[in-house]
Write a protein that holds these residues in place. Structure first.
Motif, PDB file in Angstrom:
ATOM      1  N   ILE A 177       0.983  -1.150  -0.013  1.00 39.15           N
ATOM      2  CA  ILE A 177       0.098  -0.083   0.163  1.00 39.15           C
ATOM      3  C   ILE A 177       0.869   1.125  -0.123  1.00 39.15           C
ATOM      4  O   ILE A 177       1.588   1.425   1.006  1.00 39.15           O
ATOM      5  CB  ILE A 177      -0.580   0.161   1.299  1.00 39.15           C
ATOM      6  N   PRO A 178       0.784   1.944  -1.013  1.00 37.06           N
ATOM      7  CA  PRO A 178       2.059   3.159  -1.063  1.00 37.06           C
ATOM      8  C   PRO A 178       1.299   4.335  -0.032  1.00 37.06           C
ATOM      9  O   PRO A 178       0.413   4.452   0.544  1.00 37.06           O
ATOM     10  CB  PRO A 178       1.670   3.743  -2.440  1.00 37.06           C
ATOM     11  N   THR A 179       2.668   4.473   0.626  1.00 33.43           N
ATOM     12  CA  THR A 179       2.481   5.805   1.568  1.00 33.43           C
ATOM     13  C   THR A 179       2.149   6.941   0.766  1.00 33.43           C
ATOM     14  O   THR A 179       1.464   7.860   1.422  1.00 33.43           O
ATOM     15  CB  THR A 179       3.428   5.734   2.559  1.00 33.43           C
ATOM     16  N   ASP A 180       2.401   7.359  -0.305  1.00 33.40           N
ATOM     17  CA  ASP A 180       2.330   8.672  -0.953  1.00 33.40           C
ATOM     18  C   ASP A 180       1.517   8.299  -2.213  1.00 33.40           C
ATOM     19  O   ASP A 180       1.812   7.563  -2.985  1.00 33.40           O
ATOM     20  CB  ASP A 180       3.638   9.231  -1.412  1.00 33.40           C
ATOM     21  N   ILE A 181       0.055   8.784  -2.007  1.00 40.22           N
ATOM     22  CA  ILE A 181      -0.869   8.500  -2.916  1.00 40.22           C
ATOM     23  C   ILE A 181      -0.738   9.916  -4.007  1.00 40.22           C
ATOM     24  O   ILE A 181      -0.913  10.809  -3.697  1.00 40.22           O
ATOM     25  CB  ILE A 181      -2.110   8.474  -2.271  1.00 40.22           C
ATOM     26  N   ARG A 182      -0.368   9.269  -5.215  1.00 38.04           N
ATOM     27  CA  ARG A 182      -0.259  10.431  -6.143  1.00 38.04           C
ATOM     28  C   ARG A 182      -1.760  10.914  -6.620  1.00 38.04           C
ATOM     29  O   ARG A 182      -2.728  10.363  -6.564  1.00 38.04           O
ATOM     30  CB  ARG A 182       0.267   9.941  -7.459  1.00 38.04           C
ATOM     31  N   SER A 183      -1.693  12.427  -6.897  1.00 41.00           N
ATOM     32  CA  SER A 183      -3.171  12.745  -7.401  1.00 41.00           C
ATOM     33  C   SER A 183      -3.406  12.116  -8.571  1.00 41.00           C
ATOM     34  O   SER A 183      -2.442  11.660  -9.291  1.00 41.00           O
ATOM     35  CB  SER A 183      -3.027  14.293  -7.679  1.00 41.00           C
ATOM     36  N   TRP A 225      -0.969  10.998 -11.836  1.00 40.08           N
ATOM     37  CA  TRP A 225      -0.950   9.506 -12.169  1.00 40.08           C
ATOM     38  C   TRP A 225      -1.231   9.678 -13.914  1.00 40.08           C
ATOM     39  O   TRP A 225      -0.681   8.949 -14.520  1.00 40.08           O
ATOM     40  CB  TRP A 225      -2.116   8.854 -11.335  1.00 40.08           C
TER      41      TRP A 225
END
Length: 78
Positions: free
Chosen positions: A51-57, A61
């Motif tokens: 689960i990525p800790t930094d979620i890209r907008s 993306w």
């Protein structure tokens, strides 16, 4: 067994009853994970996803996806 090493006793019990278990766990300072432990052909198997800790907008993306598509040659599927 690796799959059992991250399960609590309650999760182990639930897996042994249902032969399938979806759960998540974290390793401090490393990452969080989603996991599915299941029985396949009489053996225990597992799938782990980070689960990525930094979620890209979406904008970031989408830009990366469009750029990657533009690099492909016409008629290329891979």
């Amino acid at each position: 067994m690796l799959a059992y090493s991250v399960l609590t006793d309650a999760q182990k019990h639930r897996f042994e009853e249902d032969l399938e278990l979806d759960f998540s766990f974290g390793i401090r300072g490393l990452s969080r994970y989603r996991a599915n432990v299941f029985n396949q052909r009489g053996a225990v198997a597992a799938a782990y996803r980070t689960i990525p800790t930094d979620i890209r907008s979406f904008r970031n993306w989408a830009a990366a996806a469009v750029e990657k598509m533009c690099e492909k040659r016409a008629g290329s599927c891979s």
